[in-house]
Design an enzyme around this catalytic site. Sequence first.
Site, PDB file in Angstrom:
ATOM      1  N   ASP A  11      14.162  35.802 -25.951  1.00 17.51           N
ATOM      2  CA  ASP A  11      14.316  35.151 -27.555  1.00 17.51           C
ATOM      3  C   ASP A  11      13.445  36.159 -28.166  1.00 17.51           C
ATOM      4  O   ASP A  11      12.967  37.334 -27.884  1.00 17.51           O
ATOM      5  CB  ASP A  11      14.119  33.804 -27.479  1.00 17.51           C
ATOM      6  CG  ASP A  11      15.210  33.300 -28.640  1.00 17.51           C
ATOM      7  OD1 ASP A  11      14.971  33.725 -29.779  1.00 17.51           O
ATOM      8  OD2 ASP A  11      16.155  32.428 -28.188  1.00 17.51           O
ATOM      9  N   HIS A  47      13.428  32.028 -34.246  1.00 16.13           N
ATOM     10  CA  HIS A  47      14.610  31.623 -33.354  1.00 16.13           C
ATOM     11  C   HIS A  47      13.974  31.115 -32.107  1.00 16.13           C
ATOM     12  O   HIS A  47      14.463  30.032 -31.718  1.00 16.13           O
ATOM     13  CB  HIS A  47      15.483  32.787 -33.122  1.00 16.13           C
ATOM     14  CG  HIS A  47      16.846  32.346 -32.651  1.00 16.13           C
ATOM     15  ND1 HIS A  47      16.936  32.484 -31.211  1.00 16.13           N
ATOM     16  CD2 HIS A  47      18.140  32.137 -32.978  1.00 16.13           C
ATOM     17  CE1 HIS A  47      18.130  32.061 -30.649  1.00 16.13           C
ATOM     18  NE2 HIS A  47      18.889  32.064 -31.982  1.00 16.13           N
ATOM     19  N   SER A 181      23.266  28.544 -30.288  1.00 15.63           N
ATOM     20  CA  SER A 181      21.858  28.835 -29.735  1.00 15.63           C
ATOM     21  C   SER A 181      21.034  27.569 -29.366  1.00 15.63           C
ATOM     22  O   SER A 181      20.431  27.547 -28.540  1.00 15.63           O
ATOM     23  CB  SER A 181      21.120  29.734 -30.784  1.00 15.63           C
ATOM     24  OG  SER A 181      21.487  31.030 -30.867  1.00 15.63           O
TER      25      SER A 181
END
Length: 225
Positions: A11, A47, A181
């Site tokens: 990520d 994220h 996600s």
Amino acid sequence: MKPELRIGVVDSGHSAAQQVQVIAGRRFALVEDGLTESDLHGDPLGHGSAVIEAIGRRAPSALFCVAQVFDQRGVTSALQIATAIDWLVARDVRLINLSLGLRQDRSLLRGACAAAVAKGVLLCASSPAQGEGVFPANYPQVLRVTGDARCAELEWSWLNTTQADFAACVHGTYPGQSGASLGCAALSGHIAAFLVAHPEASNEQVIDYLQRNARYRGPERRLGP
């Protein structure tokens, strides 16, 4: 004492507060003549931090190995992801969360996923709820995971559709982060919690557990026009 559970996350990095849970980290960045590796550079997107938080909230004792593959624009490549997967497998992770997707199939990425699965590593990758599938979710033996608005924090669904195998809660504590996600990360968290309790479980046993204990079965039905 139970053996430690290592979760791989491909990520954008992790937050400073999550450092205590991270036992290894590496950044994989594109350069003109290929790929360069370096130490992690924070988390410019937030994220990866949201993904780790979603997994860790469901499996507080899990430890993380973090492979940073996104640049500041949120762009990555098959070369970066494949190299990251190889690196994580070498760190003895049991599960790899891939809350990302590429439109094109690349033999390099396909091979990295196959090699990981051959070593017994479970791969969870996000898949869009609608539209064309993405990679690595579309590879065989990779769990395709999306978000399901029906699911509360400790629930998941067994969709078994052309789009995804499973889905989970899309709501986290990081503003602006949601969707497939986070659904993927939430399911990885449920799997991690199961593996903490059953460290000898095979991938087949994990999937059987997910199917038998799903709160919902079949796709989410959209109502209205």
